[in-house]
Design an enzyme around this catalytic site. Sequence first.
Site, PDB file in Angstrom:
ATOM      1  N   TYR A 149      11.080 -15.744  -1.121  1.00  0.00           N
ATOM      2  CA  TYR A 149       9.940 -15.422  -1.984  1.00  0.00           C
ATOM      3  C   TYR A 149       9.698 -13.924  -1.972  1.00  0.00           C
ATOM      4  O   TYR A 149      10.072 -13.219  -1.037  1.00  0.00           O
ATOM      5  CB  TYR A 149       8.699 -16.217  -1.567  1.00  0.00           C
ATOM      6  CG  TYR A 149       7.728 -15.500  -0.633  1.00  0.00           C
ATOM      7  CD1 TYR A 149       8.133 -14.980   0.592  1.00  0.00           C
ATOM      8  CD2 TYR A 149       6.377 -15.373  -0.985  1.00  0.00           C
ATOM      9  CE1 TYR A 149       7.216 -14.354   1.438  1.00  0.00           C
ATOM     10  CE2 TYR A 149       5.470 -14.751  -0.145  1.00  0.00           C
ATOM     11  CZ  TYR A 149       5.892 -14.235   1.060  1.00  0.00           C
ATOM     12  OH  TYR A 149       5.002 -13.601   1.886  1.00  0.00           O
ATOM     13  N   TYR A 177      14.215 -10.425   6.182  1.00  0.00           N
ATOM     14  CA  TYR A 177      12.892  -9.854   5.957  1.00  0.00           C
ATOM     15  C   TYR A 177      13.072  -8.471   5.334  1.00  0.00           C
ATOM     16  O   TYR A 177      13.986  -7.735   5.725  1.00  0.00           O
ATOM     17  CB  TYR A 177      12.107  -9.718   7.277  1.00  0.00           C
ATOM     18  CG  TYR A 177      10.659  -9.335   7.021  1.00  0.00           C
ATOM     19  CD1 TYR A 177       9.671 -10.303   6.916  1.00  0.00           C
ATOM     20  CD2 TYR A 177      10.304  -7.999   6.804  1.00  0.00           C
ATOM     21  CE1 TYR A 177       8.362  -9.954   6.613  1.00  0.00           C
ATOM     22  CE2 TYR A 177       9.000  -7.649   6.498  1.00  0.00           C
ATOM     23  CZ  TYR A 177       8.036  -8.632   6.417  1.00  0.00           C
ATOM     24  OH  TYR A 177       6.736  -8.297   6.097  1.00  0.00           O
ATOM     25  N   PHE A 233       3.667  -6.374  -0.102  1.00  0.00           N
ATOM     26  CA  PHE A 233       5.031  -6.514  -0.633  1.00  0.00           C
ATOM     27  C   PHE A 233       5.884  -7.099   0.473  1.00  0.00           C
ATOM     28  O   PHE A 233       5.917  -6.538   1.576  1.00  0.00           O
ATOM     29  CB  PHE A 233       5.626  -5.146  -1.012  1.00  0.00           C
ATOM     30  CG  PHE A 233       7.126  -5.211  -1.305  1.00  0.00           C
ATOM     31  CD1 PHE A 233       7.592  -5.221  -2.606  1.00  0.00           C
ATOM     32  CD2 PHE A 233       8.057  -5.295  -0.265  1.00  0.00           C
ATOM     33  CE1 PHE A 233       8.961  -5.296  -2.872  1.00  0.00           C
ATOM     34  CE2 PHE A 233       9.426  -5.381  -0.524  1.00  0.00           C
ATOM     35  CZ  PHE A 233       9.881  -5.373  -1.831  1.00  0.00           C
ATOM     36  N   GLU A 234       6.556  -8.187   0.234  1.00  0.00           N
ATOM     37  CA  GLU A 234       7.628  -8.581   1.138  1.00  0.00           C
ATOM     38  C   GLU A 234       8.543  -9.542   0.402  1.00  0.00           C
ATOM     39  O   GLU A 234       8.091 -10.342  -0.404  1.00  0.00           O
ATOM     40  CB  GLU A 234       7.120  -9.181   2.475  1.00  0.00           C
ATOM     41  CG  GLU A 234       6.275 -10.419   2.355  1.00  0.00           C
ATOM     42  CD  GLU A 234       5.870 -11.024   3.724  1.00  0.00           C
ATOM     43  OE1 GLU A 234       5.952 -10.344   4.763  1.00  0.00           O
ATOM     44  OE2 GLU A 234       5.464 -12.201   3.727  1.00  0.00           O
ATOM     45  N   ILE A 235       9.830  -9.421   0.664  1.00  0.00           N
ATOM     46  CA  ILE A 235      10.794 -10.404   0.178  1.00  0.00           C
ATOM     47  C   ILE A 235      11.376 -11.025   1.437  1.00  0.00           C
ATOM     48  O   ILE A 235      11.863 -10.303   2.313  1.00  0.00           O
ATOM     49  CB  ILE A 235      11.907  -9.761  -0.677  1.00  0.00           C
ATOM     50  CG1 ILE A 235      11.298  -8.932  -1.809  1.00  0.00           C
ATOM     51  CG2 ILE A 235      12.830 -10.848  -1.239  1.00  0.00           C
ATOM     52  CD1 ILE A 235      12.333  -8.191  -2.660  1.00  0.00           C
TER      53      ILE A 235
END
Length: 345
Positions: A149, A177, A233-235
């Site tokens: 996500y 991460y 913000f993180e994927i």
Amino acid sequence: LGDYHQKPEANEKETTAYESESPSTRVNAAFVALVRNSELAGLRSTVRQIEDRFNRKYKYPYIFLNDVPFTEEFKRGMSFVTDNEIRYGMLNASDWSIPKHLDPAKVFAALEKNKSRYIYGGSLSYRYMCRFQSGLFYDHPLLKDLEYYWRIEPDVNYYCDLDYDPFVFMKENGKRYSFTIAPLEWEKTVETLWPTTLTWIKENPHHLPEESMINWVMGNNGDYNMCHFWSNFEIVDLSLYRSEAYRSYFDHLDKSGGFFYERWGDAPIHSIAASMFLKKSEIHWFEDIGYKHPGNEHCPRPEEMALKCVCDSSRSYTYRSRCQRRFSLVQDVKKEELLQKVAQR
Ligand code: GDP
Ligand code: MN
């Protein structure tokens, strides 16, 4: 003059670049935001930028979650800034309330005590939000099948054209991460987070990997150094959060009550977990994703990146950030070494 109405060649290349990739290179992923109806304008701004920079071509869906039903006005407003799929979901009441194992009177006393000590110190909904984003969102039915996500928020800015798929990049390179900005947390909001973490480590050595990047968050003295990835913000590879180890860690934190008695953010928790459970090679700094959330911004400095962006790298927080520098220098440590250090405390 006669050709001006034709599509420039560069554009044609762009539209075919993605289509020519084989379908197997696509990742089961989505943009996800927890958001309020009142933040429609801010979310429209964010999504329009994501579409312009990246997603008009890559077509990942959006998942928007809320503690109350989304209004028709909200849905209509969002439908005009993207043609891509949008899924709307609601949280369970139990995901947005004081957990049963805590004493509400003690919670309200803590809000009263902390309301003038730091921002959101007196806010109950902010605490629900942080708890949900720390430990519960990845089990929401709308996210159930997602492998990765990308978290987004209203009123952020995306400055740079992105001509590759970061989900595919992460998957192909073993990244689990990723972040853009790494600031320092405000100590008062996490007074007992580290001691609570150390207790968990002592009780759960079997959940720790043989090597980890824990020294990014743990100083030489064995304390938490307040470094964290800014999780607005993180994927992330969601299997990180869905792992037995992470669930056990989150439950332990949740039981302690620190989300409510203090004001633990999901950012330090995600960051401690990523550092504790992953190796450095599994964590990625997206230097090429220029990004601003009110308070801090990252704007790429290397020319090959900067030319694709519309921001001023001299104003970028990241190139003078202590935690960012620490990330570039830190090395993995062995589990034994970590346990020895923890045992001394
Ligand atoms: P900050 O970034 O720490 O200042 O906190 P924000 O106000 O930006 O909240 C973080 C995210 O949670 C944003 O996407 C907000 O839209 C969302 N959020 C915060 N509080 C609530 C709430 O009470 N209800 C809903 N539905 N979303 C919330
Ligand atoms: Mn925010």
